[in-house]
Design a protein around this motif. Structure first.
Motif, PDB file in Angstrom:
ATOM      1  N   HIS A   1      44.586  43.348 -37.628  1.00 11.95           N
ATOM      2  CA  HIS A   1      44.154  44.363 -38.589  1.00 11.95           C
ATOM      3  C   HIS A   1      44.910  45.678 -38.393  1.00 11.95           C
ATOM      4  CE1 HIS A   1      40.960  41.825 -40.084  1.00 11.95           C
ATOM      5  NE2 HIS A   1      40.721  41.477 -38.836  1.00 11.95           N
ATOM      6  N   LYS A   2      45.937  45.628 -37.560  1.00 15.46           N
ATOM      7  CA  LYS A   2      46.772  46.810 -37.283  1.00 15.46           C
ATOM      8  C   LYS A   2      45.904  48.041 -37.000  1.00 15.46           C
ATOM      9  CE  LYS A   2      50.471  45.047 -40.171  1.00 15.46           C
ATOM     10  NZ  LYS A   2      49.708  43.918 -40.739  1.00 15.46           N
ATOM     11  N   ALA A   3      44.828  47.789 -36.282  1.00 18.41           N
ATOM     12  CA  ALA A   3      43.864  48.862 -36.098  1.00 18.41           C
ATOM     13  C   ALA A   3      44.308  49.880 -35.047  1.00 18.41           C
ATOM     14  CB  ALA A   3      42.508  48.287 -35.697  1.00 18.41           C
ATOM     15  N   MET A   4      45.018  49.414 -34.015  1.00 15.04           N
ATOM     16  CA  MET A   4      45.415  50.371 -32.981  1.00 15.04           C
ATOM     17  C   MET A   4      46.604  49.828 -32.204  1.00 15.04           C
ATOM     18  SD  MET A   4      42.071  49.879 -30.564  1.00 15.04           S
ATOM     19  CE  MET A   4      40.818  49.944 -31.822  1.00 15.04           C
ATOM     20  N   SER A   5      47.166  50.667 -31.325  1.00 10.95           N
ATOM     21  CA  SER A   5      48.360  50.269 -30.587  1.00 10.95           C
ATOM     22  C   SER A   5      48.010  49.192 -29.554  1.00 10.95           C
ATOM     23  CB  SER A   5      48.943  51.480 -29.871  1.00 10.95           C
ATOM     24  OG  SER A   5      48.048  51.872 -28.843  1.00 10.95           O
ATOM     25  N   ARG A   6      49.060  48.567 -29.008  1.00 12.00           N
ATOM     26  CA  ARG A   6      48.876  47.483 -28.021  1.00 12.00           C
ATOM     27  C   ARG A   6      48.054  47.926 -26.819  1.00 12.00           C
ATOM     28  NH1 ARG A   6      48.907  42.330 -27.071  1.00 12.00           N
ATOM     29  NH2 ARG A   6      49.547  41.377 -28.997  1.00 12.00           N
ATOM     30  N   THR A   7      48.400  49.114 -26.276  1.00 13.50           N
ATOM     31  CA  THR A   7      47.697  49.550 -25.072  1.00 13.50           C
ATOM     32  C   THR A   7      46.246  49.867 -25.385  1.00 13.50           C
ATOM     33  OG1 THR A   7      48.798  51.636 -25.524  1.00 13.50           O
ATOM     34  CG2 THR A   7      49.513  50.441 -23.560  1.00 13.50           C
ATOM     35  N   LYS A   8      46.037  50.496 -26.528  1.00  8.58           N
ATOM     36  CA  LYS A   8      44.658  50.795 -26.924  1.00  8.58           C
ATOM     37  C   LYS A   8      43.895  49.505 -27.153  1.00  8.58           C
ATOM     38  CE  LYS A   8      44.258  55.337 -29.020  1.00  8.58           C
ATOM     39  NZ  LYS A   8      44.287  56.045 -30.304  1.00  8.58           N
ATOM     40  N   ALA A   9      44.584  48.514 -27.736  1.00  5.99           N
ATOM     41  CA  ALA A   9      43.942  47.232 -28.012  1.00  5.99           C
ATOM     42  C   ALA A   9      43.478  46.596 -26.709  1.00  5.99           C
ATOM     43  CB  ALA A   9      44.895  46.309 -28.753  1.00  5.99           C
ATOM     44  N   SER A  10      44.346  46.656 -25.706  1.00 12.71           N
ATOM     45  CA  SER A  10      43.998  46.063 -24.422  1.00 12.71           C
ATOM     46  C   SER A  10      42.807  46.804 -23.802  1.00 12.71           C
ATOM     47  CB  SER A  10      45.229  46.114 -23.528  1.00 12.71           C
ATOM     48  OG  SER A  10      44.883  45.766 -22.238  1.00 12.71           O
ATOM     49  N   ALA A  11      42.817  48.131 -23.935  1.00  8.91           N
ATOM     50  CA  ALA A  11      41.699  48.916 -23.408  1.00  8.91           C
ATOM     51  C   ALA A  11      40.411  48.538 -24.130  1.00  8.91           C
ATOM     52  CB  ALA A  11      41.980  50.406 -23.569  1.00  8.91           C
ATOM     53  N   ARG A  12      40.522  48.334 -25.448  1.00  9.68           N
ATOM     54  CA  ARG A  12      39.346  47.955 -26.225  1.00  9.68           C
ATOM     55  C   ARG A  12      38.817  46.587 -25.776  1.00  9.68           C
ATOM     56  NH1 ARG A  12      36.873  48.850 -31.274  1.00  9.68           N
ATOM     57  NH2 ARG A  12      37.162  51.051 -30.917  1.00  9.68           N
ATOM     58  N   ALA A  13      39.761  45.670 -25.497  1.00  8.49           N
ATOM     59  CA  ALA A  13      39.343  44.341 -25.040  1.00  8.49           C
ATOM     60  C   ALA A  13      38.566  44.458 -23.731  1.00  8.49           C
ATOM     61  CB  ALA A  13      40.553  43.436 -24.860  1.00  8.49           C
ATOM     62  N   HIS A  14      39.081  45.292 -22.809  1.00  3.58           N
ATOM     63  CA  HIS A  14      38.361  45.536 -21.560  1.00  3.58           C
ATOM     64  C   HIS A  14      36.955  46.039 -21.846  1.00  3.58           C
ATOM     65  CE1 HIS A  14      42.133  45.307 -19.287  1.00  3.58           C
ATOM     66  NE2 HIS A  14      41.365  45.190 -18.231  1.00  3.58           N
ATOM     67  N   GLU A  15      36.910  46.989 -22.757  1.00  6.80           N
ATOM     68  CA  GLU A  15      35.639  47.644 -23.043  1.00  6.80           C
ATOM     69  C   GLU A  15      34.618  46.655 -23.627  1.00  6.80           C
ATOM     70  OE1 GLU A  15      36.153  50.886 -25.820  1.00  6.80           O
ATOM     71  OE2 GLU A  15      34.086  50.513 -26.498  1.00  6.80           O
ATOM     72  N   VAL A  16      35.055  45.874 -24.646  1.00  9.24           N
ATOM     73  CA  VAL A  16      34.063  44.985 -25.257  1.00  9.24           C
ATOM     74  C   VAL A  16      33.666  43.861 -24.312  1.00  9.24           C
ATOM     75  CG1 VAL A  16      34.440  45.432 -27.706  1.00  9.24           C
ATOM     76  CG2 VAL A  16      35.835  43.717 -26.559  1.00  9.24           C
ATOM     77  N   LEU A  17      34.623  43.381 -23.510  1.00 13.83           N
ATOM     78  CA  LEU A  17      34.259  42.320 -22.564  1.00 13.83           C
ATOM     79  C   LEU A  17      33.256  42.838 -21.540  1.00 13.83           C
ATOM     80  CD1 LEU A  17      37.607  40.373 -22.125  1.00 13.83           C
ATOM     81  CD2 LEU A  17      35.436  39.427 -22.879  1.00 13.83           C
ATOM     82  N   SER A  18      33.445  44.092 -21.116  1.00 17.56           N
ATOM     83  CA  SER A  18      32.457  44.664 -20.198  1.00 17.56           C
ATOM     84  C   SER A  18      31.114  44.784 -20.894  1.00 17.56           C
ATOM     85  CB  SER A  18      32.880  46.060 -19.731  1.00 17.56           C
ATOM     86  OG  SER A  18      34.163  46.024 -19.202  1.00 17.56           O
ATOM     87  N   ARG A  19      31.169  45.197 -22.164  1.00 17.96           N
ATOM     88  CA  ARG A  19      29.916  45.405 -22.902  1.00 17.96           C
ATOM     89  C   ARG A  19      29.114  44.112 -23.040  1.00 17.96           C
ATOM     90  NH1 ARG A  19      25.860  45.462 -24.126  1.00 17.96           N
ATOM     91  NH2 ARG A  19      24.612  46.446 -25.735  1.00 17.96           N
ATOM     92  N   VAL A  20      29.830  42.971 -23.216  1.00 17.62           N
ATOM     93  CA  VAL A  20      29.099  41.717 -23.378  1.00 17.62           C
ATOM     94  C   VAL A  20      28.770  41.073 -22.027  1.00 17.62           C
ATOM     95  CG1 VAL A  20      30.076  41.220 -25.648  1.00 17.62           C
ATOM     96  CG2 VAL A  20      31.173  40.277 -23.617  1.00 17.62           C
ATOM     97  N   GLY A  21      29.087  41.793 -20.946  1.00 13.81           N
ATOM     98  CA  GLY A  21      28.679  41.294 -19.635  1.00 13.81           C
ATOM     99  C   GLY A  21      29.734  40.502 -18.908  1.00 13.81           C
ATOM    100  N   LEU A  22      31.012  40.683 -19.299  1.00 11.11           N
ATOM    101  CA  LEU A  22      32.095  40.024 -18.559  1.00 11.11           C
ATOM    102  C   LEU A  22      33.083  41.085 -18.082  1.00 11.11           C
ATOM    103  CD1 LEU A  22      32.877  37.041 -20.998  1.00 11.11           C
ATOM    104  CD2 LEU A  22      31.569  36.913 -18.893  1.00 11.11           C
ATOM    105  N   PRO A  23      32.692  41.921 -17.113  1.00  9.38           N
ATOM    106  CA  PRO A  23      33.593  42.986 -16.671  1.00  9.38           C
ATOM    107  C   PRO A  23      34.917  42.411 -16.175  1.00  9.38           C
ATOM    108  CG  PRO A  23      31.784  42.648 -15.118  1.00  9.38           C
ATOM    109  CD  PRO A  23      31.458  41.864 -16.339  1.00  9.38           C
TER     110      PRO A  23
END
Lengths: 532, 315
Positions: free
Chosen positions: A114-136
């Motif tokens: 969805h071209k929502a954000m840059s690669r590094t931001k995307a990776s940070a977001r992945a970290h964030e959501v995985l932590s949020r769902v309980g998979l730090p």
């Protein structure tokens, strides 16, 4: 204004009518549960919102997401909306993830599409959501593959993918049906928390009323592609208008009355049974590891008694069952039926084998589709030394089919002509035909709709009265075990942690694990009682 | 991954040992004494014995097995009974034709089959799919020597783009060599490509029905993106299996094509050696082919692991 509004949605697939003028709406932060039995059109409603319908689908009406009518969007525009505005979580976490890609890749993938954000931001977001769902990520690195995770963890990954871009609407299609009760409770909590926290609308598709009763703001009941009743959860449960809703509700909490068990006389004796499995060797010369699936299990099943066995997946229920049925040899301990060992000299003992039968979970996979019913249900005859022939055989077939509520004429049909509930009746007839001393029911009603499940439970109660059945009933569904057994055993990690009178164990569990299981199991609110 | 590769390597060595014993035993029990075959039916007994000694046929079976295996390890395959030249020389000459031919054909068949299979799967039931299925059906049904003859007729005799047969050799340059292998490679590749395309198509169709494909679409991937990112790699496993089998076949199974194009390849060598009871040559070529097949299988195993992380073992 509502977030999602479905207006008079009708759907046909290759001229077959699937949905008829379905309407419902979801506000931001609201949880709406769509419930109904299989074939009611609840999943198709969800797929229609995603516009991921099968080929040959034609829709009418409107699905408004904000100001956009999703039915009028081009495929390209839908691609932009899916994942960004609408996320979806599926039923089967074991197959919903691509097995050859890491979980990190799969969570991140949503973002650049969805071209929502840059690669590094995307990776940070992945970290964030995985932590949020309980998979730090420090414990579950992004480089993990799906096969390295359990079912519950995989479902968390699927949820992380769906919420990576904070969609306004999250659709969850039976998100916990394939999970154990304790995992189910955690996933439901997670979904509820996410809806509240992000202000997401949550459309929950489920066949299990109990799952949604204490979670949904609104309940929509569907049958045969139509909405039969909908309303705020409390109002709907307190004041059910439509007979189908009442029927569904009653069936979910269906109770049967079993005849009193006779004086205790032992039939099946299991003493200190241990079953080990060899693990693959880690290197050529290392000693192979062992996995102890059943660990020092002892119990007695009395004649005419109905014994339950509950526990989560992987606890050793199935292994124990296979050992009792004499399908596998145990490493130590003893299993005796009627004072004879099930395994004699490293071979199954045929004299014992013909006193036991089993009914499996899957009514679709447990029959040979090329045989007629008569042949299917007489299969256990091969265990007998002199199987009945001619008219005696015909009479037995007719008697059994009648006993399970089918017609003797059904003997000449093939299995595909029957519904899931009817197939399970045929499975019971097959088990009963040699009048076994013991029947093992391995999750016999788990694959059935609630109303069909209620009928099968009634049938079992009837058969108990007529044939004086003794059975071992294995299930992960506590409410079923509670009504259909006299005594229950709770199994955890290969051990029986608690056993006793069913009512006693359920009302005052002694072991912590039993308490966890009972607390995690979704229950219908008490208001259900006064509609009965 | 390394452990997996080592484990596979051990099983490769075991397979080779077993294969060598079997080949040796089978050739030993085959009727026909090479010495009496070479000297004719009227040969004297002492002449036969002398020839047997010269050919190394007089030792015990076990001794001869170890001589044979030991020789092969250092590249000594023995001396041909009929041509009296080292077998290693004969094989390496032929291998320089057969191996490039097999690789050439395999490359062509992959280049044709992958796009065709993926194209057909993406357009299931539509005219494009039906065309691919029809053409591949034809490709499987028609024998490759017929293709070969048609190719010769059209491209060599009518258009004169290629020679009708023979091998120019590599010493005149890679291009000349490849040029003379092109028609045979195409003839070999077409039926293989037809099979491979069908495997690719059905494998991909299976994958397209998987639930993770629906998950991918739910993320907002278009049909095409989902197919390429999530479908193709998952579909590769059965395709790799067929690819491995085809390479083995192409290496040794091209006797007919070698005959049609008059190529000095391994297939013809084996054929001639069998007719002449030249057991040393037969043994060695068969062993070499077994070696090739097992090595290719090893590489296919490694490729599986590269494609599918579940096979790499616990990390």
């Amino acid at each position: 204004m509502s977030l999602l509004e479905i207006e008079n949605l009708s759907l046909t697939i290759h001229e077959t009518e699937i949905l008829k003028r379905v309407s419902l709406c979801i506000g931001a932060g609201q949880i709406v549960a769509v419930t109904g039995e299989s074939g009611s059109g609840k999943s198709m409603t969800a797929l229609a919102v995603m516009q991921l319908l099968p080929n040959g689908a034609k829709t009418e009406g409107a699905i408004w997401l904000g100001r956009q009518n999703l039915l009028k969007q081009s495929e390209r525009e839908m691609c932009d909306l899916r994942g960004a505005e609408i996320g979806m979580v599926f039923q089967e976490p074991m197959t919903a993830l691509n097995p050859v890609k890491t979980i990190g890749d799969q969570v991140i993938e949503t973002i650049p599409v969805h071209k929502a954000m840059s690669r590094t931001k995307a990776s940070a977001r992945a970290h964030e959501v995985l932590s949020r769902v309980g998979l730090p990520p420090d414990r579950f690195p992004l480089s993990r593959y799906p096969h390295e995770l359990s079912g519950g963890q995989r479902q968390r990954v699927v949820i992380a993918m769906a919420i990576a871009l904070r969609p306004k609407l999250l659709i969850a299609d039976e998100p916990t049906t394939a999970l154990d009760v304790t995992t189910q409770a955690q996933i439901l909590d997670l979904l509820k928390g996410l809806a509240r926290e992000y202000g997401m609308g949550l459309l929950m598709i489920t066949h299990d009323l109990a799952v949604v009763a204490d979670m949904a703001d609104q309940i929509v009941v569907m049958r045969h592609g139509e909405v039969v009743e909908s309303g705020a959860t409390i109002d709907l449960l307190n004041n059910m208008q439509h007979p189908y809703t009442r029927k569904l509700f009653q069936a979910s909490g269906h109770q049967v009355s079993l005849p009193e068990p006779p004086e205790p006389r032992p039939l099946l004796e299991v003493k200190n049974v241990v079953r080990d499995y060899r693990l693959p060797r880690n290197s050529l010369f290392a000693k192979a590891g062992q996995h102890r699936a059943v660990d020092d299990v002892s119990f007695t099943l009395n004649r005419g008694e109905r014994l339950g066995l509950v526990g989560e997946s992987g606890c050793g229920k199935s292994t124990l069952t296979r050992a009792i049925l004499g399908l596998e040899e145990v490493q130590s301990g003893e299993i005796r039926l009627d004072n004879q060992p099930v395994f004699a000299g490293h071979k199954p003992n045929p004299a014992v084998r013909r006193k036991m039968q089993v009914v499996f979970q899957d009514p679709y996979g447990s029959f040979n589709p090329r045989h007629r019913v008569a042949r299917l249900i007489t299969e256990p005859f091969h265990l007998l030394e002199s199987p009945p022939t001619g008219t005696e055989r015909q009479d037995r077939i007719a008697e059994m089919l009648t006993a399970v509520g089918l017609s003797p004429d059904d003997a000449n049909k093939y299995i595909h002509e029957f519904s899931g509930g009817q197939r399970q009746r045929i499975a019971i007839a097959r088990a009963l035909i040699i009048r076994p001393e013991l029947i093992v029911f391995d999750e016999p009603v788990s694959a059935l709709d609630v109303s069909v499940r209620a009928q099968i439970l009634d049938l079992l109660a009837e058969l108990c009265a007529t044939y004086n059945l003794t059975y071992l009933f294995i299930s992960h569904d506590l409410s079923v075990v509670r009504t259909i057994t006299d005594r229950v055993m709770v199994m955890q990690a290969g051990r029986i942690v608690e056993q006793g009178e069913t009512e006693q164990v359920f009302s005052s569990p002694r072991h912590a694990y039993t308490r966890t299981l009972i607390d995690a199991a979704p229950i219908l609110p008490g208001i259900g009682a006064n509609v009965a | 991954m390394l452990r997996y590769a080592l484990k596979r390597l051990i099983s490769l060595v075991i397979s080779l040992v077993v294969a060598s014993v079997v080949i040796f035993a089978v050739i030993e029990v085959a009727p026909g004494d090479p010495a009496s075959f070479m000297l004719g039916v009227n040969a004297q007994e002492d002449t036969l014995a002398a020839l047997r000694a010269e050919l190394g046929l007089d030792g015990s079976k076990i001794q001869r097995y170890f001589n044979w295996v030991g020789g092969m390890m250092v590249g000594d395959f023995g001396t041909s009974y009929t041509y009296r030249t080292p077998v290693s020389q004969m094989i390496s000459d032929r291998l320089w034709v057969s191996l490039p031919l097999a690789l050439y054909a395999l490359t062509l068949s992959t280049l044709i089959a992958f796009p065709a299979g993926i194209y057909a799967a993406a357009r299931r039931g539509k005219p494009g799919d039906l065309t691919v299925m029809g053409v591949t059906q034809l490709g499987i049904a028609v024998p490759n020597f017929w293709f070969a003859m048609m190719l010769v007729l059209i491209f060599a005799i009518n258009l004169r783009w290629f020679n009708a047969g023979g091998f120019a050799g590599w010493d005149k340059g890679v291009w000349t060599g490849l040029h003379s292998l092109t028609l045979p490679a195409i003839a070999l590749a077409l039926p293989q490509a037809a099979i491979l395309a069908r495997v690719m198509r059905s494998s991909l169709l299976d994958i397209l029905g998987e639930e993770f494909m629906r998950t991918a679409r739910a993320k907002g991937l278009s049909r095409r993106q989902a197919l390429w990112r999530h479908g193709v790699r998952n579909a590769l496993i059965p395709v790799l299996t067929i690819l491995g089998l085809q390479f083995s076949f192409l290496l040794a199974g091209s006797i007919i094509i070698e005959q049609v194009f008059y190529l000095p390849g391994l297939g013809r060598l084996v054929f001639q050696a069998i007719s002449a009871r030249d057991l040393v040559v037969v043994e060695s070529v068969v062993m070499l082919l077994v070696f090739a097949v097992i090595t290719v299988n090893y590489m296919v195993d490694l490729a599986y692991a590269a494609v599918d992380p579940r096979l790499r073992g616990r990390s």
